[in-house]
Design a protein around this motif. Sequence first.
Motif, PDB file in Angstrom:
ATOM      1  N   SER A  99     129.100   8.621  13.915  1.00  8.98           N
ATOM      2  CA  SER A  99     127.798   8.017  14.217  1.00  8.98           C
ATOM      3  C   SER A  99     126.641   8.814  13.605  1.00  8.98           C
ATOM      4  N   LYS A 114     124.155   5.586   6.025  1.00 11.17           N
ATOM      5  CA  LYS A 114     124.979   4.485   5.499  1.00 11.17           C
ATOM      6  C   LYS A 114     124.199   3.182   5.505  1.00 11.17           C
ATOM      7  N   LYS A 115     123.421   2.992   6.568  1.00  9.67           N
ATOM      8  CA  LYS A 115     122.624   1.772   6.708  1.00  9.67           C
ATOM      9  C   LYS A 115     121.679   1.618   5.504  1.00  9.67           C
ATOM     10  N   LYS A 121     127.975  -3.653  15.737  1.00  7.07           N
ATOM     11  CA  LYS A 121     129.200  -2.856  15.635  1.00  7.07           C
ATOM     12  C   LYS A 121     130.240  -3.293  16.663  1.00  7.07           C
ATOM     13  N   SER A 139     128.784   5.872   1.559  1.00  7.89           N
ATOM     14  CA  SER A 139     128.180   4.881   2.446  1.00  7.89           C
ATOM     15  C   SER A 139     128.893   3.538   2.402  1.00  7.89           C
ATOM     16  N   ASP A 187     129.814  -0.840  10.518  1.00  7.74           N
ATOM     17  CA  ASP A 187     128.447  -0.420  10.166  1.00  7.74           C
ATOM     18  C   ASP A 187     127.606  -1.655   9.920  1.00  7.74           C
ATOM     19  N   SER A 243     125.504   7.192  10.387  1.00  6.76           N
ATOM     20  CA  SER A 243     125.292   5.737  10.361  1.00  6.76           C
ATOM     21  C   SER A 243     123.924   5.356   9.796  1.00  6.76           C
TER      22      SER A 243
END
Lengths: 277, 175
Positions: free
Chosen positions: A31, A37-38, A145, B64, A161, A34
């Motif tokens: 987490s 990654k977003k 999620k 990612s 994600d 995250s």
Amino acid sequence: MFPKKIVMIAGLILLIVAGIIFLSIAVRNPSLSSGAKKIAIAFLGPFQGSATQVVRSARNVWKHYFSLVSTAKENDRLKKELSLAVKHDNLYKETKLSNERLRKLLNFKKSKLDKVVAAEVISKDPSTWFKTIIIDKGEADNVSKGMPVVVHEGIAGQIVDTSPFYSKVLLIIDQNSAVDALVQRSRATGIIKGRSTGYCVFDYVLRKHDVHTGDIVVTSGLDGVYPKGLRIGHITEIVRRNSGMFQEVTVEPFVDFEKLEEVLIVLHSQEKGQAKK
Amino acid sequence: MIHLFFYLCVGLFLILTQTTASPYLPIPENSYDLTAICIFYLGIYRPFSEGISVIMVLGFIMDSISGTPFGLYITIYFWLYLGIKWLLQYLHGGSLITLPLVVALGILVENIFIMSTSAVMFPDWTLSMYIVRKIAYQVLFAACTAPLIIMLIKTVHLRLAGMIYGFYDKENGQD
């Protein structure tokens, strides 16, 4: 003060240790990354969406204008399949009616699988060892999620994600995936885990349980992610060792993950989760 | 700055090809990591400081969008880049004989990194013949095809740089 060689070796050791610590933290706390990654998914998503459209359009042009010969053959085959399907459809209608009667009788609640959002697959995992896909629906479409992703053949995976307009799906054939499942015929339970080979293993199936090759494995609904009774795959191999509590069961998923283009996201799980809270 | 932009464009193009176009192109299903080609090019032909930021950005994007634990690709690309720079002290990486060797070694190292991480992450992970065959196939396929793509990137880069710097020189009246 110190010789250059010693400084370099110390620097290298420091880099290796820092790398190991960094990766360990990332593995234990997914987490934490995250947010990053977003951003990356949101940035790359439009490019991937456009690239997929271009490639699919080019493929469609090829299919429609240059493959008419194979289309004629396919047409004949499809006509035969259609006549068979009509027979099956009639049988299905009969089964559905009796199912409805029995459900009413047992006072079963109606399945909520109709609360779904359709999404298009815009990219696959860049690594051949990990199995994820990116789809063109995100938080703006109430996707979050943990929601299950299905296709008509069976379950595909779950959302891991999300970004405003795109989401990443962990497929059931990924090594990180685990699905609580049972054998449709004998109700033997276990956990379906992914393997990088494209197959799944059905773990923790007790030796005393009755399983055969060809048996269909469905979701048990006990993991809180997938609704009960969705198809996963069929058993292709069973190994019973002389010792040990469990059998080694291999399952081939019904879904062809190499040809996955459209998927459905089941939204009702979120409601279920909120209700639990 | 123009060089950095070019490397990023090449890297993004390779990522897009790998993630979106590859299922529709005649690229084998178990192909190697195409983005690594950009790392090889930067490692072999460009100065250390010029490539390091691009490598970090590409590693971040790969981490990612992939299912790998975050940081794995950044780590792999960083060590690949350092490894190539070190290897080039003993080899002439740009020649057509050593280029496939460097590429094959790089793909092998990348797969070893991923397998080691999988072994740590999943207690029931085992090294099967399927995995060995897949890695061997990737290494061989990379040795045959990646050098050609690297040479293509080099040619395009040189031509573009020549055109852009020629344009600037004309603008400044230095022709």
